[in-house]
Design an enzyme around this catalytic site. Structure first.
Site, PDB file in Angstrom:
ATOM      1  CB  CYS A  47      46.265  19.518 -20.356  1.00  0.00           C
ATOM      2  SG  CYS A  47      45.454  19.459 -18.582  1.00  0.00           S
TER       3      CYS A  47
ATOM      4  CB  VAL B  89      41.041  20.069 -12.224  1.00  0.00           C
ATOM      5  CG1 VAL B  89      39.430  20.535 -12.423  1.00  0.00           C
ATOM      6  CG2 VAL B  89      41.593  20.426 -13.319  1.00  0.00           C
TER       7      VAL B  89
HETATM    8  P1  NAD Z   1      44.576  14.553 -10.786  1.00  0.00           P
HETATM    9  O1  NAD Z   1      44.972  13.234 -10.985  1.00  0.00           O
HETATM   10  O2  NAD Z   1      45.395  15.508 -10.017  1.00  0.00           O
HETATM   11  O3  NAD Z   1      43.338  14.342  -9.844  1.00  0.00           O
HETATM   12  C1  NAD Z   1      42.427  13.300  -9.957  1.00  0.00           C
HETATM   13  C2  NAD Z   1      41.840  13.032  -8.502  1.00  0.00           C
HETATM   14  O4  NAD Z   1      40.669  12.312  -8.424  1.00  0.00           O
HETATM   15  C3  NAD Z   1      42.932  12.144  -7.773  1.00  0.00           C
HETATM   16  O5  NAD Z   1      43.153  12.875  -6.383  1.00  0.00           O
HETATM   17  C4  NAD Z   1      42.322  10.690  -7.450  1.00  0.00           C
HETATM   18  O6  NAD Z   1      42.330  10.090  -6.336  1.00  0.00           O
HETATM   19  C5  NAD Z   1      40.775  11.400  -7.364  1.00  0.00           C
HETATM   20  N1  NAD Z   1      39.854  10.179  -7.603  1.00  0.00           N
HETATM   21  C6  NAD Z   1      39.708   9.357  -9.003  1.00  0.00           C
HETATM   22  N2  NAD Z   1      38.644   8.692  -8.691  1.00  0.00           N
HETATM   23  C7  NAD Z   1      37.874   9.014  -7.660  1.00  0.00           C
HETATM   24  C8  NAD Z   1      36.716   8.503  -7.092  1.00  0.00           C
HETATM   25  N3  NAD Z   1      36.015   7.508  -7.526  1.00  0.00           N
HETATM   26  N4  NAD Z   1      36.248   9.296  -5.947  1.00  0.00           N
HETATM   27  C9  NAD Z   1      36.997  10.157  -5.466  1.00  0.00           C
HETATM   28  N5  NAD Z   1      38.099  10.547  -6.000  1.00  0.00           N
HETATM   29  C10 NAD Z   1      38.550  10.254  -7.166  1.00  0.00           C
HETATM   30  O7  NAD Z   1      43.939  15.020 -11.988  1.00  0.00           O
HETATM   31  P2  NAD Z   1      43.825  16.624 -12.658  1.00  0.00           P
HETATM   32  O8  NAD Z   1      44.970  17.087 -12.879  1.00  0.00           O
HETATM   33  O9  NAD Z   1      42.988  17.391 -11.329  1.00  0.00           O
HETATM   34  O10 NAD Z   1      42.771  16.546 -13.636  1.00  0.00           O
HETATM   35  C11 NAD Z   1      41.423  16.143 -13.484  1.00  0.00           C
HETATM   36  C12 NAD Z   1      40.828  16.262 -14.995  1.00  0.00           C
HETATM   37  O11 NAD Z   1      40.888  17.701 -15.374  1.00  0.00           O
HETATM   38  C13 NAD Z   1      41.487  15.600 -15.938  1.00  0.00           C
HETATM   39  O12 NAD Z   1      40.584  15.314 -17.141  1.00  0.00           O
HETATM   40  C14 NAD Z   1      42.252  16.603 -16.609  1.00  0.00           C
HETATM   41  O13 NAD Z   1      42.584  16.338 -17.938  1.00  0.00           O
HETATM   42  C15 NAD Z   1      41.334  17.881 -16.516  1.00  0.00           C
HETATM   43  N6  NAD Z   1      42.193  19.164 -16.404  1.00  0.00           N
HETATM   44  C16 NAD Z   1      43.541  19.296 -16.003  1.00  0.00           C
HETATM   45  C17 NAD Z   1      44.036  20.354 -15.584  1.00  0.00           C
HETATM   46  C18 NAD Z   1      45.512  20.664 -14.892  1.00  0.00           C
HETATM   47  O14 NAD Z   1      46.182  21.653 -15.182  1.00  0.00           O
HETATM   48  N7  NAD Z   1      45.841  19.549 -14.041  1.00  0.00           N
HETATM   49  C19 NAD Z   1      43.447  21.533 -16.479  1.00  0.00           C
HETATM   50  C20 NAD Z   1      42.333  21.385 -16.970  1.00  0.00           C
HETATM   51  C21 NAD Z   1      41.718  20.162 -17.030  1.00  0.00           C
END
Ligand code: NAD
Length: 467
Positions: free
Chosen positions: A267, A11
């Site tokens: 998700c 995201v």
């Molecule tokens: P992800 O795990 O791929 O990415 C999260 C990133 O945040 C990681 O790279 C992690 O290292 C980084 N991170 C964590 N703590 C940090 C900090 N303190 N400082 C800097 N970076 C930090 O997760 P994602 O799939 O991108 O999902 C993120 C959010 O969006 C979640 O809540 C998820 O439910 C939501 N979401 C995901 C999708 C999807 O298709 N993947 C779609 C809609 C919503």
């Protein structure tokens, strides 16, 4: 305007890259050193079609950069997006650890007026928590700056994330100040030129809930079709014909009606569980959502049992080829993918696997490292078939859609195909001598069918090889 995005995952990276592409100055903060190194070397840590090109272009125009220094990332930021993960806790609730950590750091470091946009999927009321953490820190520093907290859940789909972000169906924003509305309008103006009505402002709690409601509704739709597919197998109806018949009804629509081996992904499973949890905490048992989750587990078992019962509950020494590991085509994400659960069941019952996926093999390998000796990873799809007893299709990547069946039959030991995405023809394959099993295509297979493996077409009943 300056935008900071915290978290360079599926995201955060897409959000940052797309905002930079329409002209904002974007800094992406990522604390995972491996990912940060990749980003700074022009590599994307995730597979998403088009992302690498957009990264290159915007880094080249000096509108996009990456750092692990929160001070550097947030100085002069007008908007700060929180896009860190919210995985599930053991009790099904959303784990807000990363969101809270980030909020705490922001409270300690912010010096200017800004808008904090919570993009992570968080349970209803979480923006209030983010607000109180940030404000507590600001107050302890005696700093009087204006920081608004806005809820802005993300609806992109992995595999088409860039176009989903650039051309959204809608943008949901939960606000509690007029200033936020004004600023958010400016931020999203480039994405809603075709229809300003796509930008929806609402209460923060409604916005938070909209995300869980959407994902749970979609999961329920899929599950409804999956459950129906089991009935179709017994009564001799065809779920694909039913899907088309239902989808033409404009009240229903045609998307998310495909039967398969159960929903997965980063998700749906966790968001369904988190909504159930919110219901329980508020004494509102979400009966339908609970049933969706239960039925989804059953569907994964249903798919596995098709294979298991075909081999009369004995998978010892069976070599199975699997095409497709990611939870859907177009991504390398295997979080909660049906492939993980089905593969583990096959392996725990004594089978060995040869697997192929265009993008997700590395992630799959990391998850199933305990089974190193029982799984072979092949770079070419056809190589995975060699000397196998059967092929299971688990993800409908384009490259698996039209296989050369003559080539397949030369490689497989037996012509047995379990098509858990209903991609192939249940008329053509039996004619080519295959035992073909889809999901909900109208026949229940039995172990006796496998007795005819030696020469399937010698069976007088040509309908036997279809399920
Ligand atoms: P992800 O795990 O791929 O990415 C999260 C990133 O945040 C990681 O790279 C992690 O290292 C980084 N991170 C964590 N703590 C940090 C900090 N303190 N400082 C800097 N970076 C930090 O997760 P994602 O799939 O991108 O999902 C993120 C959010 O969006 C979640 O809540 C998820 O439910 C939501 N979401 C995901 C999708 C999807 O298709 N993947 C779609 C809609 C919503």
């Amino acid at each position: 305007m300056n935008v900071t995005v915290i978290g360079a995952g599926y995201v955060g990276l897409v959000t940052g890259v797309c905002l930079s592409d329409v002209g904002f100055n974007v800094t992406i903060l990522e604390n995972d050193t491996r990912k940060l190194d990749m980003l700074n070397n022009g590599e994307s840590p995730i597979y998403e079609p088009g992302i690498k090109e957009l990264m290159e272009r915007n880094v080249g125009h000096e509108r996009l950069c990456f750092t692990n220094n929160i001070g550097k990332a947030t100085t002069d930021a007008n908007f700060i997006f929180i896009a860190v993960g919210t995985p599930e806790n053991e009790d099904g609730s959303a784990d807000l650890t990363y969101v809270k950590e980030v909020s705490n750091s922001l409270g300690k470091i912010l010096t200017n007026n800004c808008i904090v946009v919570v993009k992570s999927t968080v349970p209803v009321g979480s923006c209030d928590i983010v607000e109180s953490i940030i404000f507590e820190e600001l107050n302890s520093r005696n700093l009087n700056i204006s920081v608004d907290i806005v809820s802005n859940p993300e609806f992109l789909k992995e595999g088409s994330a860039i176009s989903d972000f650039l051309k959204p169906d809608r943008i949901v924003v939960g606000v509690n100040s007029d200033r936020s509305i004004k600023e958010i309008r400016k931020l999203y103006a480039p994405f809603i030129r075709d229809d300003p009505g796509k930008l929806l402002f609402m209460k923060r709690k409604s916005s938070e809930m909209t995300k869980y409601a959407s994902n749970s509704m979609l999961a329920t739709r899929i599950t409804f079709m999956n459950e129906l597919s089991q009935l179709c197998d017994v009564v001799g109806a065809d779920i694909n014909e039913i899907r088309i018949g239902m989808g033409k009804d404009s009240r229903i629509g045609k998307s998310f009606l495909f039967a398969g081996p159960g929903y997965g992904g980063s998700c749906f499973p966790k968001d369904v569980k988190a909504l159930m949890r919110t219901g329980r905490e508020n004494n509102v048992p979400m009966e339908l959502v609970n049933a969706t989750e239960r039925a989804n587990f059953k569907q994964i078992d249903y798919a596995f049992n098709k294979v298991y019962s075909f081999y009369k509950n004995d998978l010892a020494n069976k070599k199975i080829a699997i095409w497709g590991l990611s939870f859907k085509p177009g991504t390398d994400d295997i979080r909660e993918a049906p492939s993980l659960k089905i593969s583990k069941k096959l392996l725990d019952h004594g089978a060995s696997l040869k697997v192929h996926d265009p993008k997700a093999m590395n992630n799959f390998k990391k998850n199933l490292s305990d089974y190193e000796n029982e799984i072979k990873y092949l770079d070419e799809a056809y190589d995975a078939l060699n000397d196998c007893d059967a092929l299971i299709l688990l993800t409908e990547w384009k490259e698996y859609q039209k296989p050369n069946w003559n080539k397949v039959s030369k490689l497989l030991k037996n012509k047995v195909v379990f098509d858990f995405r209903n991609q192939y023809s249940n008329e053509e394959l039996p004619k080519l001598g295959y035992f073909y099993f889809g999901i909900g295509l109208g026949t229940t297979e039995t172990g006796e069918i496998s007795d005819k493996l030696i020469n399937p077409m010698s069976s007088k009943n040509n309908s036997l090889p279809i399920s």
